[in-house]
Design a protein around this motif. Structure first.
Motif, PDB file in Angstrom:
ATOM      1  N   ALA A  35       0.927  -1.227   0.072  1.00  0.00           N
ATOM      2  CA  ALA A  35       0.048   0.027  -0.159  1.00  0.00           C
ATOM      3  C   ALA A  35       1.083   1.185  -0.138  1.00  0.00           C
ATOM      4  O   ALA A  35       0.771   2.319  -0.576  1.00  0.00           O
ATOM      5  CB  ALA A  35      -0.857   0.039   1.427  1.00  0.00           C
ATOM      6  N   GLY A  36       1.889   1.200   0.845  1.00  0.00           N
ATOM      7  CA  GLY A  36       3.001   2.368   0.926  1.00  0.00           C
ATOM      8  C   GLY A  36       3.537   2.665  -0.623  1.00  0.00           C
ATOM      9  O   GLY A  36       3.358   3.647  -1.043  1.00  0.00           O
ATOM     10  N   ALA A  37       3.757   1.499  -1.356  1.00  0.00           N
ATOM     11  CA  ALA A  37       4.409   1.674  -2.482  1.00  0.00           C
ATOM     12  C   ALA A  37       3.294   2.270  -3.505  1.00  0.00           C
ATOM     13  O   ALA A  37       3.800   2.985  -4.466  1.00  0.00           O
ATOM     14  CB  ALA A  37       4.932   0.328  -3.137  1.00  0.00           C
ATOM     15  N   ALA A  38       2.277   1.919  -3.628  1.00  0.00           N
ATOM     16  CA  ALA A  38       0.861   2.414  -4.369  1.00  0.00           C
ATOM     17  C   ALA A  38       0.876   4.105  -4.143  1.00  0.00           C
ATOM     18  O   ALA A  38       0.853   4.755  -4.981  1.00  0.00           O
ATOM     19  CB  ALA A  38      -0.181   1.546  -4.103  1.00  0.00           C
ATOM     20  N   ALA A  48     -10.194   6.591  -8.136  1.00  0.00           N
ATOM     21  CA  ALA A  48      -9.665   6.990  -9.495  1.00  0.00           C
ATOM     22  C   ALA A  48      -7.993   6.981  -9.662  1.00  0.00           C
ATOM     23  O   ALA A  48      -7.685   6.770 -10.611  1.00  0.00           O
ATOM     24  CB  ALA A  48     -10.057   8.520  -9.497  1.00  0.00           C
ATOM     25  N   VAL A  49      -7.456   7.738  -8.543  1.00  0.00           N
ATOM     26  CA  VAL A  49      -5.876   7.563  -8.798  1.00  0.00           C
ATOM     27  C   VAL A  49      -5.454   6.284  -8.477  1.00  0.00           C
ATOM     28  O   VAL A  49      -4.400   5.951  -9.332  1.00  0.00           O
ATOM     29  CB  VAL A  49      -5.295   8.756  -7.709  1.00  0.00           C
ATOM     30  N   ASN A  50      -5.671   5.597  -7.915  1.00  0.00           N
ATOM     31  CA  ASN A  50      -5.266   4.204  -7.892  1.00  0.00           C
ATOM     32  C   ASN A  50      -5.439   3.299  -9.351  1.00  0.00           C
ATOM     33  O   ASN A  50      -4.490   2.834  -9.710  1.00  0.00           O
ATOM     34  CB  ASN A  50      -5.882   3.362  -6.844  1.00  0.00           C
ATOM     35  N   HIS A  51      -6.752   3.489  -9.563  1.00  0.00           N
ATOM     36  CA  HIS A  51      -6.992   2.902 -10.989  1.00  0.00           C
ATOM     37  C   HIS A  51      -6.253   3.625 -12.009  1.00  0.00           C
ATOM     38  O   HIS A  51      -5.632   2.763 -13.034  1.00  0.00           O
ATOM     39  CB  HIS A  51      -8.369   2.946 -11.491  1.00  0.00           C
TER      40      HIS A  51
END
Length: 136
Positions: A10-13, A89-92
């Motif tokens: 999660a931190g890397a994402a 949105a930003v994750n996708h």
């Protein structure tokens, strides 16, 4: 161990969200039309999130006679839904951009289904309240 790996992932994402130039370090540059389409999808998700947030504020401000518990519940559900939509949105966007650069299939997600079901349930609840005269 599993929790540590999940937090690390999660931190890397999140670091990629804040530094999209790092995405360019992977793979090859896709056709710019695909990147622009990915960006338009991102912006559509942001508009959806803003609409949900606006709906939350509208419920709070324009339905003062609605039972306080219901009004707060609807407001919070809409506001949280809008926030989740913006984060998703930003994750996708990052996941799709990385997949295109790597030549992989685009990632699939259940989020649109969950969002549609949540909005649908909320809409049905509001219709019931309107028909019962609880919003006047």
């Amino acid at each position: 161990m599993i929790l540590t790996d999940a937090l690390r992932s999660a931190g890397a994402a999140v670091r990629l969200w804040c530094s999209p130039a790092r995405v360019r370090e992977e793979g090859t540059t896709p056709d710019y039309r695909f990147s622009l389409a990915n960006e338009r999808t991102f912006l559509a998700w942001l508009r959806t999130g803003l609409a949900l947030i606006g709906g939350g504020f509208a419920v709070d401000q324009f339905l003062p006679r609605l039972h306080q518990g219901l009004r707060v519940t609807f407001t919070v559900v809409l506001l949280v839904g809008g926030a989740l939509c913006a984060l998703r949105a930003v994750n996708h966007w990052v996941r799709c951009e990385r997949a295109m650069r790597r030549g992989e299939d685009l990632p699939v997600t259940r989020f649109p289904t969950a969002l549609a079901l949540g909005v649908g349930v909320l809409a049905v609840a509001m219709v019931v309240l309107v028909l019962l005269g609880r919003t006047t």
